[in-house]
Design a protein around this motif. Structure first.
Motif, PDB file in Angstrom:
ATOM      1  N   GLY A 260      -4.250   3.829  -1.275  1.00  0.00           N
ATOM      2  CA  GLY A 260      -4.846   4.930  -0.876  1.00  0.00           C
ATOM      3  C   GLY A 260      -4.044   6.092  -1.748  1.00  0.00           C
ATOM      4  N   ALA A 261      -2.457   5.700  -1.534  1.00  0.00           N
ATOM      5  CA  ALA A 261      -1.947   6.846  -1.727  1.00  0.00           C
ATOM      6  C   ALA A 261      -1.164   6.627  -3.768  1.00  0.00           C
ATOM      7  CB  ALA A 261      -0.310   5.888  -1.664  1.00  0.00           C
ATOM      8  N   VAL A 262      -0.643   7.672  -3.881  1.00  0.00           N
ATOM      9  CA  VAL A 262      -0.759   8.039  -5.604  1.00  0.00           C
ATOM     10  C   VAL A 262       0.424   7.631  -6.263  1.00  0.00           C
ATOM     11  CG1 VAL A 262      -0.534   9.777  -7.042  1.00  0.00           C
ATOM     12  CG2 VAL A 262      -1.617  10.739  -5.070  1.00  0.00           C
ATOM     13  N   PRO A 263       0.712   6.782  -6.939  1.00  0.00           N
ATOM     14  CA  PRO A 263       1.140   5.505  -7.086  1.00  0.00           C
ATOM     15  C   PRO A 263       2.307   6.558  -7.571  1.00  0.00           C
ATOM     16  CG  PRO A 263      -0.428   4.783  -8.068  1.00  0.00           C
ATOM     17  CD  PRO A 263      -1.251   6.513  -7.462  1.00  0.00           C
ATOM     18  N   ALA A 264       3.814   6.202  -7.405  1.00  0.00           N
ATOM     19  CA  ALA A 264       4.612   6.645  -7.948  1.00  0.00           C
ATOM     20  C   ALA A 264       5.461   6.203  -9.367  1.00  0.00           C
ATOM     21  CB  ALA A 264       6.643   6.492  -7.245  1.00  0.00           C
ATOM     22  N   ASP A 265       6.131   7.967  -9.797  1.00  0.00           N
ATOM     23  CA  ASP A 265       6.742   7.421 -11.218  1.00  0.00           C
ATOM     24  C   ASP A 265       7.567   6.809 -11.207  1.00  0.00           C
ATOM     25  OD1 ASP A 265       4.805   9.229 -12.415  1.00  0.00           O
ATOM     26  OD2 ASP A 265       5.916  10.767 -11.871  1.00  0.00           O
TER      27      ASP A 265
END
Length: 638
Positions: A465-470
């Motif tokens: 559920g975390a925002v994917p990292a760049d």
């Protein structure tokens, strides 16, 4: 291939590079096909016992030694000349008298196969006549069957030959009239036709039927020719023979008529040929031959198969045909049917039996293979559109199940038809977890090549559920390229032939020199470079920009088995300026190249010695080569 935590599947798991089958394939659920020399079987399909192996005539050690020495002498003799012709004539005269004994002896059969490659027309006819008089015992013998195949495979070379041997009148009076090669083959086919079910169902006899079908149709299938070459001894495989002929050759009308009669035999016992794994191989070969030579009969046989299977007991989840798609034997026949069906019939087959079942087929360990063949056969947007719509939501799940071949076939269909290309690329980016954020897209080539999701390839741990990292550029350049898989290479090759391969080219351009070198030196990855060089969608400017990464890596490339082949291909397409750069870099380590088993071939191809010692002559030579290439290209374009 790996799955990150955002996948509905188990986190950290690789996508298996599935789709294998055949000998050594694990988890494919498919048999590897009949073996060439298994233990003698107990009974034939018609209930009769096969001929006893000890009933064949014995070949003495002296005779075996004679034929071994004769074969060795023939290999060393000049290609043409009276002495050679006399030697061939004398050796084959001895062969005629002991043909059966030679054919049923393991060492003797290998030598006889090679001797037949030297045989003129009349001696071959005599040997074939001797073998035909004992057809069942030879065709069903684990060694004799190879000899019969070899004799039949000489037809492209000898059929219609006007060659006549001059013989003494005394010999002609003693010998009975000799059947022509055409008559011998038709006679052999007639005997096979009379006991068709037996020969097709016999482990060894089925190979004779398959070869006979090809000879009658005037088409040698590459897979069958490779199989036959692989059955020979290592020494025989190293020796050039005359069996490697073009796929098609002229045959008399009588052969095609006989092919019709032989192929009609499949209809009499169609249930056996659908369900028996040995007999089924004969049917599959027949469909391939008929598709090329007698398409109407091929369509008739395909309809008979579909009608028979469609009228079996109904399946609880759809068409009864689906039950047979999950069967190890009948599914193989159905794969061949799908490949030879005409587009309108394929469309109706899909609508009547497959539509709504594609995701279940893709997930099945056996049915996914017929699905791949269905995708391989798609040639129209009207058929691809509903297939794509049904399969696309399950693309990541199919990868996770290890059925990567289905995805490759779908991408290949999009390439071939020219539609849904942007959509399938987006689905691939999502499946490999590099669609969002957009900075990750530049890393798609290593992910596709290794069949790993982004998190697995870079060893990241992300909370669900975390925002994917760049994507971090430093992280991408610091990591060595992983092992390139065969299916990953195929995927990239298809994508490079899409109408707009810009994203793939940008990702390739982001690779470092060592990473790109690893790709070029890989047995599978080197073919990605071939696609860059040959794809009509890749412009010359784009090609130069990508290949520029290899600057500084040319020596390492030249000293690699697969890399040297890539460098040769780059050199052949390079302009004079690019050739100067490559030659200058190679020339700095000329001695290292000359000593390397692969590098010295590159040095010779580049004319490196001339470049280093006589630069002006080298430039004139390369300029002339470039001019000839431009003229040739203009002719081809016209």
């Amino acid at each position: 291939m790996g799955l990150g935590p955002r996948s509905p599947h188990k986190a950290g798991r690789r996508f298996p590079a599935g789709g294998k089958r055949g000998r050594g394939a694990q988890g494919s659920g498919r048999p590897s096909g009949p073996q060439r020399c298994p233990p003698p079987v107990g009974r034939s399909p018609d209930g009769r016992s096969p001929p006893a192996l000890d009933a064949h005539p014995h070949l003495s050690p002296e005779a075996l030694g004679y034929f071994r020495r004769a074969l060795s002498a023939l290999k060393e003799a000049p290609e043409a000349g009276e002495e050679r012709e006399l030697m061939v004539h004398n050796v084959l005269k001895e062969v005629e008298a002991q043909a059966l004994a030679l054919a049923t002896n393991r060492t003797g059969s290998e030598m006889l196969q090679e001797l037949l490659g030297f045989s003129p027309l009349k001696p071959l006819c005599r040997v074939l006549a001797a073998l035909r008089s004992n057809l069942r015992s030879v065709a069903c013998h684990r060694c004799g069957v190879h000899v019969l195949e070899s004799a039949l495979l000489q037809l492209p070379r000898l059929l219609g030959s006007c060659e006549e041997e001059e013989e003494a009148e005394e010999e002609e009076e003693k010998e009975p009239p000799l059947d022509t090669l055409e008559e011998l083959v038709l006679g052999l086919a007639s005997e096979v036709c009379d006991d068709f079910l037996f020969y097709c169902g016999d482990t060894h006899g089925s190979f004779v039927v398959r070869t006979l079908l090809q000879v009658l149709g005037g088409t040698l299938l590459e897979a069958e020719r490779a199989r036959h070459r692989g059955s020979r001894s290592p020494e025989a495989q190293r020796t050039p023979t005359r069996e490697c002929k073009p796929a098609d050759f002229e045959v008399p009308e009588s052969f095609l008529n006989c092919l019709r009669d032989l192929s009609s035999c499949f209809l009499k016992d169609i249930a056996v040929f659908i369900t028996d794994k040995i007999s089924s191989f004969c049917f599959q070969v027949a469909l391939q031959i008929l598709h090329r030579k007698l398409p109407q009969l091929c369509a008739h046989l395909c309809n008979a198969v579909i009608d028979y299977l469609s009228n079996r007991n109904s399946s609880a989840d759809g068409s009864p045909l689906l039950l047979f798609l999950r069967d190890q034997t009948s599914s193989r026949l159905l794969e061949q049917v799908l490949l030879v069906l005409e587009p309108p019939r394929l469309q109706s087959l899909f609508e009547d039996h497959f539509q709504g079942q594609l995701q279940a087929m893709a997930a099945h360990p056996i049915a996914n293979f017929p699905l791949q063949r269905l995708l391989d056969a798609v040639t129209t947007p009207e058929l691809l559109s509903p297939i794509f719509e049904e399969l696309s939501p399950a693309l990541e799940a199919v990868l996770a199940q290890g059925h990567t071949g289905v995805v490759i076939a779908l991408v290949g269909a999009c390439r071939r038809v020219g539609t849904q290309q942007a959509q399938v690329l987006q689905l691939l980016l999502e499946a490999f977890h590099c669609a969002e954020p957009s900075s990750r897209q530049v890393a798609c080539v290593p992910l596709f090549a290794t069949l790993m999701a982004y998190e697995v390839y870079y060893g990241l741990v992300e909370e669900e559920g975390a925002v994917p990292a760049d994507h971090q550029v430093e992280m991408g350049t610091a990591k060595a390229l992983g092992e390139v898989t065969v299916l990953g290479s195929l995927l990239l090759q298809h994508l490079l032939h899409f109408s707009t391969p810009g994203l793939i080219l940008r990702s390739l351009g982001a690779l470092t020199g060592p990473q790109f070198l690893t790709l070029a030196q890989s047995p599978a990855g080197s073919h990605v470079l071939d696609a860059i060089l040959t794809s009509p969608s890749v412009t010359r400017k784009q090609r130069r920009r990508v290949l520029k990464i290899l600057k500084g890596q040319y020596v390492a490339l030249a000293c690699s088995r697969h890399g040297s082949r890539v460098l040769d291909a780059i050199w052949n397409g390079a302009a004079l300026g690019a050739r100067k750069e490559i030659a200058a870099e190679l020339g700095e380590r000329n001695q290292e190249l000359i000593k390397d088993p692969f590098g010295h071939h590159v040095a010779r191809n580049v004319a490196l010695t001339t470049f280093l010692k006589r630069r002006e002559a080298w430039e004139q030579q390369q300029g002339a080569v470039a001019k000839r290439r431009r003229v040739l290209n203009s002719i081809l374009e016209d």
